[in-house]
Design an enzyme around this catalytic site. Structure first.
Site, PDB file in Angstrom:
ATOM      1  N   LYS A  11       0.652  -0.939   0.414  1.00  0.00           N
ATOM      2  CA  LYS A  11       0.061   0.078   0.215  1.00  0.00           C
ATOM      3  C   LYS A  11       0.899   1.423  -0.162  1.00  0.00           C
ATOM      4  O   LYS A  11       0.182   2.200  -0.369  1.00  0.00           O
ATOM      5  CB  LYS A  11      -0.838  -0.025   1.286  1.00  0.00           C
ATOM      6  CG  LYS A  11      -1.667  -0.639   1.187  1.00  0.00           C
ATOM      7  CD  LYS A  11      -2.252  -1.252   2.726  1.00  0.00           C
ATOM      8  CE  LYS A  11      -3.333  -2.153   3.152  1.00  0.00           C
ATOM      9  NZ  LYS A  11      -3.656  -2.398   4.856  1.00  0.00           N
TER      10      LYS A  11
ATOM     11  N   GLU B 162       7.552   2.610  -6.457  1.00  0.00           N
ATOM     12  CA  GLU B 162       7.511   1.424  -4.813  1.00  0.00           C
ATOM     13  C   GLU B 162       7.776   2.842  -3.685  1.00  0.00           C
ATOM     14  O   GLU B 162       8.416   3.915  -4.077  1.00  0.00           O
ATOM     15  CB  GLU B 162       8.724   0.609  -4.843  1.00  0.00           C
ATOM     16  CG  GLU B 162       8.988   0.413  -3.201  1.00  0.00           C
ATOM     17  CD  GLU B 162       8.419  -1.094  -2.406  1.00  0.00           C
ATOM     18  OE1 GLU B 162       6.703  -0.590  -2.333  1.00  0.00           O
ATOM     19  OE2 GLU B 162       8.365  -2.167  -2.613  1.00  0.00           O
ATOM     20  N   ASP B 163       7.666   2.481  -2.511  1.00  0.00           N
ATOM     21  CA  ASP B 163       7.996   3.612  -1.338  1.00  0.00           C
ATOM     22  C   ASP B 163       9.284   3.628  -0.957  1.00  0.00           C
ATOM     23  O   ASP B 163       9.758   4.773  -1.167  1.00  0.00           O
ATOM     24  CB  ASP B 163       6.234   3.505  -0.337  1.00  0.00           C
ATOM     25  CG  ASP B 163       6.791   1.912   0.223  1.00  0.00           C
ATOM     26  OD1 ASP B 163       7.352   1.036  -0.497  1.00  0.00           O
ATOM     27  OD2 ASP B 163       6.074   1.561   1.196  1.00  0.00           O
TER      28      ASP B 163
ATOM     29  N   ASP C 278      14.523  -1.106   0.918  1.00  0.00           N
ATOM     30  CA  ASP C 278      15.213  -1.246   2.092  1.00  0.00           C
ATOM     31  C   ASP C 278      16.070  -1.425   1.725  1.00  0.00           C
ATOM     32  O   ASP C 278      17.582  -1.983   1.543  1.00  0.00           O
ATOM     33  CB  ASP C 278      13.974  -1.253   3.435  1.00  0.00           C
ATOM     34  CG  ASP C 278      14.721  -1.584   4.574  1.00  0.00           C
ATOM     35  OD1 ASP C 278      15.230  -0.562   4.780  1.00  0.00           O
ATOM     36  OD2 ASP C 278      14.742  -2.307   5.387  1.00  0.00           O
TER      37      ASP C 278
ATOM     38  N   PHE D  92      13.626   4.418  10.519  1.00  0.00           N
ATOM     39  CA  PHE D  92      12.581   3.826  10.496  1.00  0.00           C
ATOM     40  C   PHE D  92      11.765   5.219  10.063  1.00  0.00           C
ATOM     41  O   PHE D  92      11.667   6.004  10.948  1.00  0.00           O
ATOM     42  CB  PHE D  92      12.012   3.016  11.141  1.00  0.00           C
ATOM     43  CG  PHE D  92       9.796   2.152  10.177  1.00  0.00           C
ATOM     44  CD1 PHE D  92      10.348   1.045   9.764  1.00  0.00           C
ATOM     45  CD2 PHE D  92       9.165   3.370  11.264  1.00  0.00           C
ATOM     46  CE1 PHE D  92       9.311   0.618  10.046  1.00  0.00           C
ATOM     47  CE2 PHE D  92       7.834   2.715  11.127  1.00  0.00           C
ATOM     48  CZ  PHE D  92       7.892   1.558  10.699  1.00  0.00           C
ATOM     49  N   VAL D  93      11.026   4.753   8.777  1.00  0.00           N
ATOM     50  CA  VAL D  93       9.841   6.292   8.464  1.00  0.00           C
ATOM     51  C   VAL D  93       8.333   5.965   8.379  1.00  0.00           C
ATOM     52  O   VAL D  93       8.045   4.558   8.138  1.00  0.00           O
ATOM     53  CB  VAL D  93      10.991   7.408   7.262  1.00  0.00           C
ATOM     54  CG1 VAL D  93      12.049   7.638   7.959  1.00  0.00           C
ATOM     55  CG2 VAL D  93      11.460   5.963   6.071  1.00  0.00           C
TER      56      VAL D  93
ATOM     57  N   ARG E 106       0.233   6.555   6.696  1.00  0.00           N
ATOM     58  CA  ARG E 106      -0.567   6.706   5.496  1.00  0.00           C
ATOM     59  C   ARG E 106      -0.646   8.287   4.874  1.00  0.00           C
ATOM     60  O   ARG E 106      -0.116   8.219   3.563  1.00  0.00           O
ATOM     61  CB  ARG E 106      -0.687   5.496   5.013  1.00  0.00           C
ATOM     62  CG  ARG E 106      -0.050   3.754   5.724  1.00  0.00           C
ATOM     63  CD  ARG E 106      -1.008   2.774   4.659  1.00  0.00           C
ATOM     64  NE  ARG E 106      -0.579   2.035   5.146  1.00  0.00           N
ATOM     65  CZ  ARG E 106       0.203   1.269   4.815  1.00  0.00           C
ATOM     66  NH1 ARG E 106       1.705   1.215   3.926  1.00  0.00           N
ATOM     67  NH2 ARG E 106       0.882  -0.186   4.848  1.00  0.00           N
TER      68      ARG E 106
HETATM   69  P1  5GP Z   1      12.530  -4.559   2.258  1.00  0.00           P
HETATM   70  O1  5GP Z   1      12.506  -5.511   1.053  1.00  0.00           O
HETATM   71  O2  5GP Z   1      13.868  -3.850   0.597  1.00  0.00           O
HETATM   72  O3  5GP Z   1      13.425  -4.552   2.811  1.00  0.00           O
HETATM   73  O4  5GP Z   1      11.479  -3.458   1.856  1.00  0.00           O
HETATM   74  C1  5GP Z   1      11.034  -3.239   1.027  1.00  0.00           C
HETATM   75  C2  5GP Z   1       9.426  -2.772   2.253  1.00  0.00           C
HETATM   76  O5  5GP Z   1       9.631  -2.909   3.952  1.00  0.00           O
HETATM   77  C3  5GP Z   1       9.044  -1.827   2.315  1.00  0.00           C
HETATM   78  O6  5GP Z   1       7.610  -1.627  -0.099  1.00  0.00           O
HETATM   79  C4  5GP Z   1       7.872  -1.462   3.070  1.00  0.00           C
HETATM   80  O7  5GP Z   1       6.756  -1.881   3.319  1.00  0.00           O
HETATM   81  C5  5GP Z   1       9.269  -1.906   4.463  1.00  0.00           C
HETATM   82  N1  5GP Z   1       9.980  -0.805   4.746  1.00  0.00           N
HETATM   83  C6  5GP Z   1      10.672  -0.801   4.840  1.00  0.00           C
HETATM   84  N2  5GP Z   1      11.652   0.300   5.722  1.00  0.00           N
HETATM   85  C7  5GP Z   1      10.608   0.849   5.991  1.00  0.00           C
HETATM   86  C8  5GP Z   1      10.624   1.987   6.797  1.00  0.00           C
HETATM   87  O8  5GP Z   1      11.580   3.099   6.857  1.00  0.00           O
HETATM   88  N3  5GP Z   1       9.241   2.480   7.289  1.00  0.00           N
HETATM   89  C9  5GP Z   1       8.181   1.533   6.696  1.00  0.00           C
HETATM   90  N4  5GP Z   1       6.882   2.137   7.018  1.00  0.00           N
HETATM   91  N5  5GP Z   1       8.233   0.377   5.773  1.00  0.00           N
HETATM   92  C10 5GP Z   1       9.374   0.453   5.789  1.00  0.00           C
HETATM   93 MG    MG Z   2       6.067  -1.414   0.288  1.00  0.00          MG
END
Ligand code: 5GP
Ligand code: MG
Length: 176
Positions: A42, A97-98, A101, A150-151, A163
């Site tokens: 989302k 993508e948001d 990470d 963490f944001v 959100r």
């Molecule tokens: P990844 O697979 O790259 O580790 O993480 C992807 C997902 O983890 C993102 O699409 C997001 O939903 C969540 N995520 C990663 N870092 C953060 C953060 O700092 N804050 C929030 N709210 N979600 C995060």
């Molecule tokens: Mg996500």
């Protein structure tokens, strides 16, 4: 004492200006073809909608939803909860993508879609935490590199809250 603090990291005006720049870069790469913007639910909701509004070309939109389970291993598993409705063969696709990470989620989605023969497959991410990367992948279009914190806000949640905020804030639990 509140159990957490939230400090603004990127304000709304700064986000808007950056998304406008990203839209210009995307237009320049697209050879006047209609791309499919694929929002990853989302967290990408505000980014997708702003990016779409800033684009001066026609674009289609579709959505995917994925859930990643990152355990003790360096790479987690990703499950697709919602797949695309449209056929992407021969089309320019931009995953929206948001945040990147560890990189696990987006690299899985890229692998998942690339076997469907899109004409091109690129990634636009509003945020990236380069220091958290476990899988080597970078966005083709990146809004902001941020520290490994963490944001929340602008689509990003903490337990589904925040959100709706029009800015990005660092969320920290207060130490007790
Ligand atoms: P990844 O697979 O790259 O580790 O993480 C992807 C997902 O983890 C993102 O699409 C997001 O939903 C969540 N995520 C990663 N870092 C953060 C953060 O700092 N804050 C929030 N709210 N979600 C995060
Ligand atoms: Mg996500």
């Amino acid at each position: 004492m509140p159990d957490h603090t939230m400090d603004v990291l990127i304000d709304h005006a700064t986000i808007s200006r950056r998304i406008s720049d990203m839209a210009r870069a995307i237009e320049a790469d697209l050879e006047s073809e209609v791309p499919i913007l694929v929002g990853i639910l989302k967290g990408s909701i505000h980014f997708l909608s702003d990016l779409g509004r800033h684009l001066r070309i026609d674009a289609e939109m579709d959505f995917m939803q994925a859930k990643s389970y990152v355990g003790t291993e360096s790479t987690g598993n990703v499950r697709i909860l919602k797949d695309l409705d449209v056929d992407i063969a021969g089309r320019h696709v931009i995953l929206v993508e948001d945040i990147i990470d560890t990189g696990v989620t987006i690299s899985h989605l890229v692998a998942h879609l690339s076997i469907r023969s899109p004409k091109s497959l690129r990634v636009a991410s509003l945020l990236s935490k380069p220091d958290a990367r476990k899988v080597q992948i970078e966005a083709d279009y990146l809004g902001f590199s941020i520290p490994n914190e963490f944001v929340v806000g602008y689509g990003l949640d903490f337990d589904e809250r925040y959100r709706n905020l029009p800015y990005i804030a660092i969320y920290r639990r207060s130490s007790d």
